[in-house]
Write a protein that holds these residues in place. Structure first.
Motif, PDB file in Angstrom:
ATOM      1  N   LYS A 170      44.529 110.481  26.805  1.00 41.78           N
ATOM      2  CA  LYS A 170      44.844 109.513  25.817  1.00 41.78           C
ATOM      3  C   LYS A 170      45.446 108.558  25.740  1.00 41.78           C
ATOM      4  O   LYS A 170      45.883 107.904  24.557  1.00 41.78           O
ATOM      5  N   GLY A 171      45.747 107.894  26.887  1.00 41.45           N
ATOM      6  CA  GLY A 171      46.713 106.673  26.971  1.00 41.45           C
ATOM      7  C   GLY A 171      45.730 105.794  26.537  1.00 41.45           C
ATOM      8  O   GLY A 171      45.859 105.252  25.765  1.00 41.45           O
ATOM      9  N   ILE A 172      44.219 105.879  26.896  1.00 46.22           N
ATOM     10  CA  ILE A 172      43.375 104.676  26.706  1.00 46.22           C
ATOM     11  C   ILE A 172      43.031 104.388  24.279  1.00 46.22           C
ATOM     12  O   ILE A 172      43.162 103.810  24.689  1.00 46.22           O
ATOM     13  N   VAL A 173      42.975 106.031  24.727  1.00 40.28           N
ATOM     14  CA  VAL A 173      42.394 105.850  22.603  1.00 40.28           C
ATOM     15  C   VAL A 173      43.828 105.355  22.263  1.00 40.28           C
ATOM     16  O   VAL A 173      43.149 104.390  21.579  1.00 40.28           O
ATOM     17  N   ARG A 174      44.794 105.392  22.475  1.00 42.87           N
ATOM     18  CA  ARG A 174      45.794 104.766  22.314  1.00 42.87           C
ATOM     19  C   ARG A 174      45.925 103.312  22.026  1.00 42.87           C
ATOM     20  O   ARG A 174      46.157 102.661  21.108  1.00 42.87           O
ATOM     21  N   TYR A 175      45.840 102.871  23.239  1.00 42.58           N
ATOM     22  CA  TYR A 175      45.834 101.303  23.445  1.00 42.58           C
ATOM     23  C   TYR A 175      44.451 100.764  22.652  1.00 42.58           C
ATOM     24  O   TYR A 175      44.918  99.916  22.051  1.00 42.58           O
ATOM     25  N   VAL A 176      43.276 101.487  23.046  1.00 40.87           N
ATOM     26  CA  VAL A 176      42.052 100.659  21.726  1.00 40.87           C
ATOM     27  C   VAL A 176      42.373 101.193  19.967  1.00 40.87           C
ATOM     28  O   VAL A 176      42.562  99.830  19.594  1.00 40.87           O
ATOM     29  N   LYS A 177      43.429 101.834  20.042  1.00 42.14           N
ATOM     30  CA  LYS A 177      43.905 102.199  19.022  1.00 42.14           C
ATOM     31  C   LYS A 177      45.022 100.603  18.049  1.00 42.14           C
ATOM     32  O   LYS A 177      44.810 100.132  17.351  1.00 42.14           O
ATOM     33  N   MET A 178      46.018 100.492  19.295  1.00 45.86           N
ATOM     34  CA  MET A 178      46.566  99.969  18.719  1.00 45.86           C
ATOM     35  C   MET A 178      46.368  98.452  18.802  1.00 45.86           C
ATOM     36  O   MET A 178      46.618  97.621  18.358  1.00 45.86           O
ATOM     37  N   ASN A 179      44.922  98.758  19.589  1.00 44.74           N
ATOM     38  CA  ASN A 179      44.369  97.137  19.938  1.00 44.74           C
ATOM     39  C   ASN A 179      43.316  96.302  18.243  1.00 44.74           C
ATOM     40  O   ASN A 179      43.837  96.180  17.865  1.00 44.74           O
ATOM     41  N   VAL A 180      43.487  97.706  17.766  1.00 40.93           N
ATOM     42  CA  VAL A 180      42.143  97.637  16.702  1.00 40.93           C
ATOM     43  C   VAL A 180      43.242  97.253  15.503  1.00 40.93           C
ATOM     44  O   VAL A 180      43.134  96.195  14.160  1.00 40.93           O
ATOM     45  N   GLU A 181      45.227  98.452  15.377  1.00 37.07           N
ATOM     46  CA  GLU A 181      45.620  97.870  14.222  1.00 37.07           C
ATOM     47  C   GLU A 181      46.625  96.590  14.837  1.00 37.07           C
ATOM     48  O   GLU A 181      46.278  95.878  13.631  1.00 37.07           O
ATOM     49  N   LEU A 182      46.315  95.997  15.780  1.00 42.57           N
ATOM     50  CA  LEU A 182      46.434  94.705  16.163  1.00 42.57           C
ATOM     51  C   LEU A 182      46.222  93.481  15.605  1.00 42.57           C
ATOM     52  O   LEU A 182      46.559  92.348  14.700  1.00 42.57           O
ATOM     53  N   VAL A 183      44.989  94.256  15.720  1.00 49.17           N
ATOM     54  CA  VAL A 183      44.004  92.941  15.024  1.00 49.17           C
ATOM     55  C   VAL A 183      43.435  93.494  12.967  1.00 49.17           C
ATOM     56  O   VAL A 183      43.730  92.384  12.505  1.00 49.17           O
TER      57      VAL A 183
END
Lengths: 105, 201
Positions: B175-188
């Motif tokens: 879950k943490g990794i998914v959230r992290y990837v998502k966060m990156n997507v959202e950031l970009v």
């Protein structure tokens, strides 16, 4: 120009265009590329994502040239999102500008 | 072959890992883009240039799809796919976060190792000791079989506990990794909507 800059504000641009009138895909892409040099192929994936998030939806409309066109329009949620983001963006831009111009140092 | 057909073929090839339905939907969208553009008087070359390289377009679609899949149901496979797709689009500052994830992976590995070895070791010790207890004739070289049975069972129980912990951690990590990837997507992508407020945790 910095790709990250563009990607960051692209959804704001797309939604701003749609807040004025419903558009078909090519219309959006050409309106954006007229102002910003976008060659990262992000408008269409972005439309898909914004649609998944229910900020916009689509409908088909007959066209005088060729097959019916898919139009994108803002949902109520999309309009609310736009109002919030514009305020945020303007504040952000002001902040960045005053840092760059060295005001109030 | 026309520029347009070449573009569509390359896009199709880039999207081949997507489910057919999703792929056709995307191809239809891009196809209408060309139809619309040509009707508006643009030429194929310009239309392609405005969309960007078909490979880049495909990657972006795939990353979006992978993240969506992984956040709906974060199995290790889907999480890995989302990361991979994310790296492809250049979202992830993976290099910076690499050590954090590596440490997390090591901690998890240690717990998992403890779980397996304690469960197996404890069980084997308990069974051997139990045999020695019941049949004193068998030479298992233990002085107090009962003590070993007890010890083995406790160890296996501890191992079981670690297993539960390891499985729980694995889920959290995913879950943490998914959230992290998502966060990156959202950031970009500049998306900053609090979609999951009071939501899906």
């Amino acid at each position: 120009m910095n790709v990250q800059f563009k990607k960051g504000v692209l959804d704001l641009c797309v939604i701003a265009l749609l807040s004025r009138k419903d558009c078909y895909g090519f219309e959006l892409v050409s309106a954006i590329t007229r102002h910003i040099n976008m060659s990262e192929g992000t408008v269409y994936p972005l439309l898909k994502r914004l649609k998944d998030e229910k900020l916009l939806d689509t409908y088909l409309m007959e066209s005088t040239e060729g097959p019916p066109r898919k139009y994108y329009r803002l949902t109520g949620e999309g309009k609310m999102w736009y109002a919030r983001q514009v305020t945020e963006w303007r504040e952000f831009r002001k902040g960045v500008d005053s840092i760059i111009d060295g005001e109030g140092d | 072959m026309s520029i347009y057909h070449d573009y569509m073929e390359r896009l199709r090839a880039g999207l081949k890992s997507l489910p057919a339905e999703r792929r056709e939907e995307i191809l239809a969208d891009i196809e209408s883009y060309f139809t619309e553009g040509l009707a508006d008087g643009a030429d194929e070359e310009k239309l392609c240039a405005m969309l960007g390289a078909p490979e880049a377009l495909a990657k972006e679609y795939i990353a979006g799809h992978a993240v969506e899949e992984a956040s709906d149901n974060p199995t290790p496979r889907k999480v890995l796919r989302a990361i991979w797709a994310g790296v492809g689009v250049g979202f992830l500052n993976l290099f910076i976060m690499f050590w954090v994830w590596l440490t997390a992976a090591f901690v998890w590995f240690a717990v998992a190792l403890l779980a397996v070895s304690c469960t197996l070791g404890g069980a084997v010790a308990a069974v051997l000791a139990a045999i020695a207890w019941v049949y004193p004739a068998i030479p298992v070289f233990v002085d107090f079989p009962a003590l070993y049975v007890f010890g083995g069972v406790s160890m296996a129980a501890f191992g079981g506990l670690c297993s539960v912990l390891a499985i729980g951690l694995l889920k959290k990590l995913g879950k943490g990794i998914v959230r992290y990837v998502k966060m990156n997507v959202e950031l970009v992508t500049g998306k900053r909507r609090e979609r999951s407020v009071g939501g899906n945790d």
